[in-house]
Design a protein around this motif. Structure first.
Motif, PDB file in Angstrom:
ATOM      1  N   LYS A   1       4.717 -11.144  -8.612  1.00 63.09           N
ATOM      2  CA  LYS A   1       5.954 -11.916  -8.810  1.00 63.09           C
ATOM      3  C   LYS A   1       5.805 -13.340  -8.282  1.00 63.09           C
ATOM      4  O   LYS A   1       6.348 -14.285  -8.867  1.00 63.09           O
TER       5      LYS A   1
ATOM      6  N   HIS B   1       7.851 -11.394 -14.047  1.00 66.86           N
ATOM      7  CA  HIS B   1       9.255 -11.040 -13.862  1.00 66.86           C
ATOM      8  C   HIS B   1       9.400  -9.604 -13.370  1.00 66.86           C
ATOM      9  O   HIS B   1      10.295  -9.296 -12.583  1.00 66.86           O
ATOM     10  N   ASP B   2       8.535  -8.725 -13.863  1.00 66.50           N
ATOM     11  CA  ASP B   2       8.579  -7.306 -13.511  1.00 66.50           C
ATOM     12  C   ASP B   2       7.155  -6.802 -13.281  1.00 66.50           C
ATOM     13  O   ASP B   2       6.180  -7.373 -13.800  1.00 66.50           O
TER      14      ASP B   2
END
Length: 352
Positions: free
Chosen positions: A220, A225-226
């Motif tokens: 991150k 984002h994930d």
């Protein structure tokens, strides 16, 4: 055409697959009219260097000098060189020559030229001897295969862009990754961390796949984002059929079908890692959703310069650990254990 004269430079070389790298003297050609001579300042350490030094691909000629992520300062130019002058900071990547005339070369895709000359492991067209890489004090390269380095970038952290950078940038650009797309990056190593940075800079929603839950925070930080732990079946299933594009940077044995199943209709899985053994791919997940599976190899000279300019505009470099030249054998062993964040770079001043 007569052979150019040769001169000697100090390098780190290995005489055989089982031998450590150590100091040797090697020959470089004196610059011809179209050549650029440079003092090497920094050289990145790629996993390909280790494969080559240990003859794991079966074509190494010894003595072998690895290194194809080269940042240097121009010390001399041939009489017909127009793009560079003494004192310029430049880069040299995986290629140092090609035929210049085939359809691939004319398209700016020199990496696919049947007669491409690699920075190491090929034959120098001028001397008729094996090409020797960047673990050395200097190198001489044809002007067309030398790259400009943006002035605002850290030179050491730019070195890995010449291989890890272009290897990940090229497929992301070719498949037009951008805003509104969901993009997966498989693996967070030297290649994967650059893939995350580029995909984020292109405006995509970026998901990092890793087998290591402990890499989540770093992923991150780099721009993901994930993060999905690929060993967790529930996490993988939650993303089924949702990706426009997945870039697979893993060179170890792993399940390609698990990632193909995550693609949307017409989604693409592109492999840039190079596993040593064939990986099975099931037909039906491809057929039923018109998905694609393909590979990608570095980039041509125009695209590599485009990548460097993009990095200058967006302040993108590699995350590196600097080492001395005499630490290279230890670095190889650490690289095998993935014990580096995320690319070793050699300070070539340490070779003096």
């Amino acid at each position: 055409m007569s052979k150019p004269r040769a001169y000697s430079v100090k390098a780190y070389s290995t005489p055989g697959a089982q031998s450590p790298l150590a100091t040797f003297s090697i020959s470089r050609r004196e610059p011809t009219d179209n050549d650029v001579q440079l003092e090497i300042l920094y050289c990145g350490v790629c996993h390909s260097d280790l494969h080559f030094a240990r003859n794991e691909w079966g074509f190494t000629q010894y003595p072998a000098v690895p290194g194809h992520e080269i940042i240097g300062r121009v010390t001399a130019v041939g009489g017909k060189v127009k793009k560079f002058k003494v004192g310029d900071t430049v880069g040299v990547g995986c290629l140092v020559d090609s035929c210049r005339t085939c359809p691939d070369c004319r398209a700016g895709l020199e990496q696919f030229c049947p007669e491409m000359v690699m920075t190491y492991g090929s034959t120098d067209r001028h001397l008729g001897t094996p090409t020797l890489g960047g673990y050395s004090q200097g190198i001489v390269v044809s002007e067309e295969f030398v790259l400009r380095i943006p002035a605002n970038l850290s030179l050491a952290a730019t070195a890995p862009l010449l291989c890890a950078g272009i290897t990940t940038y090229s497929p992301l650009r070719r498949w037009k990754v951008g805003p509104g797309q969901k993009v997966g990056i498989v693996g967070l190593g030297g290649l994967g961390h650059m893939g995350v940075k580029f995909a984020r800079a292109f405006g995509a929603h970026v998901v990092l796949f890793t087998t290591s839950p402990g890499k989540s925070a770093d992923a991150k930080r780099l721009g993901a984002h994930d993060v999905v732990v690929s060993k967790d079946e529930a996490q993988m299933a939650a993303h089924a059929g949702s990706f426009d594009f997945i870039l697979d940077t893993v060179s170890a044995k792993h399940d390609l079908n698990a990632y193909i199943n995550l693609l949307k209709r017409d989604g693409n899985l592109v492999l840039v890692g190079a596993p040593n053994e064939p990986l099975p791919v099931s037909a039906f997940p491809l057929i039923m959703r018109r998905r694609s599976f393909s590979g990608s190899l570095i980039g041509g000279l125009p695209e590599t310069q485009e990548m460097l300019d993009f990095c200058g505009q967006h302040h993108i470099t590699s995350d590196i650990e600097m080492i001395r030249m005499d630490q290279i054998n230890e670095a190889y062993e650490r690289m095998l254990k993935s014990d580096v964040k995320y690319r070793f770079v050699i300070d070539m001043a340490s070779l003096k």
